[in-house]
Write a protein that holds these residues in place. Structure first.
Motif, PDB file in Angstrom:
ATOM      1  N   TYR A  50      31.378  54.433  43.905  1.00 11.43           N
ATOM      2  CA  TYR A  50      30.919  53.297  44.542  1.00 11.43           C
ATOM      3  C   TYR A  50      31.832  52.128  44.302  1.00 11.43           C
ATOM      4  N   ASP A  51      31.927  51.366  45.261  1.00 11.80           N
ATOM      5  CA  ASP A  51      33.014  50.108  45.072  1.00 11.80           C
ATOM      6  C   ASP A  51      32.578  48.832  45.799  1.00 11.80           C
ATOM      7  N   GLN A  52      32.845  47.605  45.091  1.00  8.76           N
ATOM      8  CA  GLN A  52      32.517  46.472  45.774  1.00  8.76           C
ATOM      9  C   GLN A  52      33.680  45.906  46.638  1.00  8.76           C
ATOM     10  N   VAL A  53      33.579  45.520  47.782  1.00  8.01           N
ATOM     11  CA  VAL A  53      34.634  45.013  48.617  1.00  8.01           C
ATOM     12  C   VAL A  53      34.089  43.755  48.985  1.00  8.01           C
ATOM     13  N   GLY A  54      34.386  42.594  48.431  1.00  3.67           N
ATOM     14  CA  GLY A  54      33.686  41.202  48.759  1.00  3.67           C
ATOM     15  C   GLY A  54      32.071  41.271  48.563  1.00  3.67           C
ATOM     16  N   SER A  96      25.479  47.178  39.730  1.00  4.34           N
ATOM     17  CA  SER A  96      25.368  45.692  39.870  1.00  4.34           C
ATOM     18  C   SER A  96      26.790  45.129  40.277  1.00  4.34           C
ATOM     19  N   ALA A  97      26.746  43.832  41.068  1.00  2.00           N
ATOM     20  CA  ALA A  97      27.943  43.124  41.420  1.00  2.00           C
ATOM     21  C   ALA A  97      28.776  42.761  40.167  1.00  2.00           C
ATOM     22  N   SER A  98      29.971  43.173  40.220  1.00  2.00           N
ATOM     23  CA  SER A  98      30.703  42.846  38.953  1.00  2.00           C
ATOM     24  C   SER A  98      31.972  42.546  39.606  1.00  2.00           C
ATOM     25  N   GLY A  99      32.252  42.064  40.873  1.00  2.00           N
ATOM     26  CA  GLY A  99      33.585  41.722  41.485  1.00  2.00           C
ATOM     27  C   GLY A  99      34.259  42.676  41.962  1.00  2.00           C
ATOM     28  N   ASN A 100      35.202  42.721  42.718  1.00  2.00           N
ATOM     29  CA  ASN A 100      35.785  43.797  43.413  1.00  2.00           C
ATOM     30  C   ASN A 100      36.309  44.967  42.668  1.00  2.00           C
TER      31      ASN A 100
END
Length: 197
Positions: A50-54, A96-100
Motif C-alpha cells: 500500500y502506498d500514499q500518493v498525494g 493511516s495517512a503518513s505522507g507520500n
C-alpha cells in the motif's frame, strides 16, 4: 495476464456502487468520497503493498497491477474504510495517512458469514481472481499439483524398494546360478548359505 477485480463502494448514506477495476478492459481508479467504505474482491495474499500518493491510496497487487482509490486520504470530514473480501470472508485494512510513500497496513479480524452483518453488502462470495490467475500462470499445463508426486514416486520406490527388488529378482535357492565372470568363492554375499561352485 491480469484479471479484473470486483469492487463495492458504500457511501455515508448507505448507497452501494459496484463495478470492476483492473484487468484488460477496465481502468484502475475507484473514486471515493468522505465516509466511504470500499471493498475489493481480493485476499491479503494478493496485495504486495500500500502506498500514499498525494491524497490517493494505491494498492499494488502481486500480479503487478495497481488499484488507485482516488481521494482516499483527502476526505477529512469522514474516515474511509478499506476491506478485502473473498470466499465469503471480509477483513478491514487499516492504513493511516503518513505522507507520500509506502504505508504499513494492519488487518482487522476476518469475518465469515454469520447471521447479519453491516458488512454483508461489501462481502464477496467469489474467490480471489488474482490468486486464481497466478495459479494458472504458474501451472500452464494444469498438472503442477501432480508433478512433484510423479517425479518423486519412482525415486521413492527405488530408494525404499531397491533391496526388495534385488531379493525378488533372484529365485532364492542360493545356488549361484548367475553367469557373471567374478572370482568369488561361492559363499554368496547374502546370508552365507549359498552352495556356489
Amino acid at each position: 495476464m491480469v484479471s479484473a477485480i470486483e469492487f463495492a463502494v458504500r457511501d455515508s448514506a448507505g448507497g452501494i456502487q459496484r463495478g470492476m477495476v483492473g484487468g484488460d478492459a477496465a481502468g484502475n481508479i475507484v473514486q471515493t468520497a468522505a465516509g466511504d467504505s470500499i471493498s475489493l474482491n481480493i485476499g491479503r495474499e494478493s496485495v504486495a503493498g500500500y502506498d500514499q500518493v498525494g491524497s490517493d491510496l494505491v494498492v499494488t497487487l502481486v500480479d503487478g497491477q495497481t488499484i488507485i482509490l482516488n481521494d482516499y486520504f483527502a476526505n477529512t470530514a469522514g474516515t474511509n474504510h478499506l476491506y478485502l473480501s473473498a470466499d465469503g470472508e471480509i477483513s478491514e485494512v487499516i492504513v493511516s495517512a503518513s505522507g507520500n510513500g509506502p504505508l504499513y497496513a494492519d488487518y482487522g479480524p476476518v469475518e465469515g458469514w454469520d447471521k447479519w452483518s453491516p458488512l454483508d453488502d461489501l462481502r464477496f462470495a467469489s474467490s480471489d481472481p488474482v490468486t486464481e490467475v497466478l495459479a494458472v500462470v504458474d501451472d500452464p499445463a494444469g498438472m503442477g499439483g501432480f508433478v512433484p508426486g510423479l517425479i518423486s514416486l519412482p525415486l521413492g520406490l527405488l530408494a525404499a524398494g531397491g533391496t526388495a527388488a534385488a531379493v525378488i529378482v533372484g529365485d532364492g535357492d542360493g545356488d549361484g546360478d548367475g553367469d557373471g565372470d567374478g572370482d568369488g568363492d561361492g559363499d554368496g554375499d547374502g546370508d552365507g548359505d549359498g552352495d556356489g561352485d
